[in-house]
Design an enzyme around this catalytic site. Structure first.
Site, PDB file in Angstrom:
ATOM      1  N   GLU A  12       0.817  -1.220   0.000  1.00 60.69           N
ATOM      2  CA  GLU A  12       0.000   0.000   0.000  1.00 60.69           C
ATOM      3  C   GLU A  12       0.853   1.274   0.000  1.00 60.69           C
ATOM      4  OE1 GLU A  12      -3.075   0.382  -0.504  1.00 60.69           O
ATOM      5  OE2 GLU A  12      -3.489   2.423   0.160  1.00 60.69           O
ATOM      6  N   SER A  47      18.019  -8.901 -25.617  1.00 58.58           N
ATOM      7  CA  SER A  47      18.234  -7.484 -25.927  1.00 58.58           C
ATOM      8  C   SER A  47      17.021  -6.641 -25.553  1.00 58.58           C
ATOM      9  CB  SER A  47      18.600  -7.307 -27.395  1.00 58.58           C
ATOM     10  OG  SER A  47      17.734  -8.064 -28.189  1.00 58.58           O
TER      11      SER A  47
END
Ligand SMILES: [Zn+2]
Length: 524
Positions: A164, A424
């Site tokens: 939270e 990549s």
């Protein structure tokens, strides 16, 4: 001459530096505020032992934020006894305009905090910092900010999700992943300037940087914003330390037990060292994605077209979010460069106060020509990444892996073999792909992710780097699977065991390449 410069043209800076201004209400208020914050943060354990510091810009609406004076707490002074007279006042470009009067022995003579050059560069020189409009910086030595960086000495990032208090960090929701860059400590605080600047540039969403074995820098556009975030960061880092002690994983939405094989791997990002308990298994598998776990066509036929087709929708629906504002800012800078350099397809973007439609239209036109030209630029990559994330979240996109992949991942994982990805695509894109496959979330089988920030995939050096990060005794304990011959050679030269994956749609291999090949992971 002299009489001419007293008019409206007198620089705001000079007016602000005048004795009257320095003694005025706005500056006094800021001095008192910093003193009060010092006393308060001392009580929190953030600035004990004279460590840490607080700076705020003088709150004077008549002066642009970038030009406002800065009030800074001194170092080497008992922070809980701080009063307004103890403060330094500095110009926006770092000149000391007013220094505290020295106190008799046994007080130390006040010296401008060690952090001064760092702050000055952050406030004044470093552009990204300015672009974020920092109005206050809190530097804390809180113990939780120090220990959290020590859980994995090799980690370059701290990551957490589904707490939270993450909502207290600017630009983040409950489900978002909070990423705090970690930089290495230096003997003198001002020596942190360069690596701090780099981290700020590399993490556009970050509002804090951790310094290993040291503490944290938190900034916000106002002191309230900086303080609120600093409180949330301290809470979250403290939570991570406690969860670590309980063996609970804070990096995944489920917060399940920290898997012994995975350990700190995916919790603390790549760069896993002894935290991963190499003794448990001496073997690691490193996997390429395209052509190895996933059809090459998935990226070219699904991912890129999805990003291309959703630019307008994404920009329109998220136009006012912090993230998209940052994306647009980055695009604007790129487009201005492009226009200056006469790049074809670049069109001017109307200013921020133009209508949303006009701005979006111009951005879409630019992004489309960037994609058409296959440009490898950060602004485009970042936007694509955000479009993909939205796509995965909305289930409009699903990661595709070959059918033998989930089973192999589970088998390796169950037998204690640690599996990593090296691709990549950005690490975020990798996690999105494996977190949302047609076979469900496969991240539970993965220990960590490497991308080209580790190095080019065709260079042997990158594989040395990976074997260092994995903490194996010998690179031969790592099996690398790829479809690309040059990558196979680079990994072999680094001492890896290598297998080439042959999948439908892969490019042909040179004759007599000499590597073992497989058509399915089930052959391993
Ligand atoms: Zn410090």
């Amino acid at each position: 001459m002299a009489s001419g410069c007293c008019g409206a043209k007198a620089a705001a800076g000079e007016g602000m530096a005048s004795e009257a201004y320095l003694a005025g209400e706005a500056v006094l208020e800021a001095r008192e505020l910093v003193a009060e914050l010092c006393r308060h943060f001392y009580g929190m354990g953030w600035v004990t032992g004279t460590g840490g510091s607080i700076t705020v810009k003088v709150n004077d609406p008549a002066v642009p934020l970038a030009d406002r004076l800065i009030v800074m707490s001194p170092s080497g002074v008992q922070k809980e006894r701080m009063v307004s007279e103890d403060m330094y006042v500095m110009s926006a470009d770092g000149k000391v305009l007013s220094a505290p009067v020295g106190k008799p022995w046994p007080n130390k003579p006040p010296k401008c905090t060690d952090c001064a050059p760092l702050f000055m560069k952050s406030f004044v020189v470093f552009k990204a910092y300015l672009m974020r409009g920092a109005g206050a910086v809190i530097h804390s030595h809180g113990m939780e900010t120090c220990i959290a960086t020590m859980l994995n000495p090799g980690a370059k990032e701290f990551r957490m999700t589904h707490m939270e208090m993450i909502k207290g960090i600017k630009g983040h929701g409950f489900r978002d992943e909070l990423v705090i860059p970690i930089i290495e400590n230096t003997p003198y605080e001002y020596e942190l300037t360069d690596s701090l600047s780099e981290a700020i540039a590399a993490y556009p969403k970050a509002t804090a940087v951790l310094v290993r074995n040291h503490g944290i820098y938190v900034w916000g556009d106002s002191w309230i914003n900086a303080k609120t975030q600093a409180e949330c960061y301290h809470y979250l880092l403290d939570a991570a330390i406690r969860l670590y002690q309980l063996g609970i994983d804070w990096s995944t939405p489920e917060h399940g037990p920290i898997n012994s094989a995975k350990r700190l791997g995916s919790i603390m990002g790549p760069g896993i060292t002894n935290g991963c308990h190499a003794a448990e298994s001496s073997k690691c598998v490193v996997l390429d994605i395209e052509g190895t776990t996933t059809p090459i066509s998935f990226v070219t036929d699904v991912m890129f077209p999805y990003a291309r087709d959703n630019v307008r929708k994404h920009l329109t629906s998220t136009f006012d979010s912090e993230e998209t504002k940052e994306d647009i800012k980055l695009l604007r800078t790129q487009i201005e460069d492009d226009l200056r350099n006469g790049i074809s397809g670049a069109v001017p973007v109307p200013p921020d106060d133009a209508s949303k439609d006009e701005v979006v239209n111009a951005l879409v036109a630019n992004v489309e020509s960037m994609i058409k030209a296959d440009r490898k630029i950060t602004s485009l990559k970042q936007l694509q990444g955000h479009i993909w994330r939205t796509g995965f979240e909305k289930k409009e996109l699903q990661g595709v892996v070959f059918e033998d992949v989930p089973e192999a991942l589970k088998k390796w994982h169950d037998s204690g073999i640690k599996v990593y990805i090296y691709s990549s695509g950005s690490r975020e894109a990798q996690r999105l792909l494996f977190g949302n496959t047609t076979y469900g979330d496969l991240r539970k089988f993965l220990c960590g992710y490497f991308d080209t920030t580790t190095g080019n995939k065709r260079e042997t050096r990158s594989y040395f780097e990976i074997s260092q990060s994995l903490g194996v005794d010998s690179p031969s304990q790592i099996l690398f699977i790829t479809d690309v011959f040059q990558e196979a050679v680079a990994a072999k030269n680094a001492g890896f065991e290598v297998i080439i994956s042959i999948r439908l749609g892969n490019a042909p291999l040179p004759e007599n390449h000499g590597f073992r090949t497989i058509k399915s992971f089930s052959e391993i």
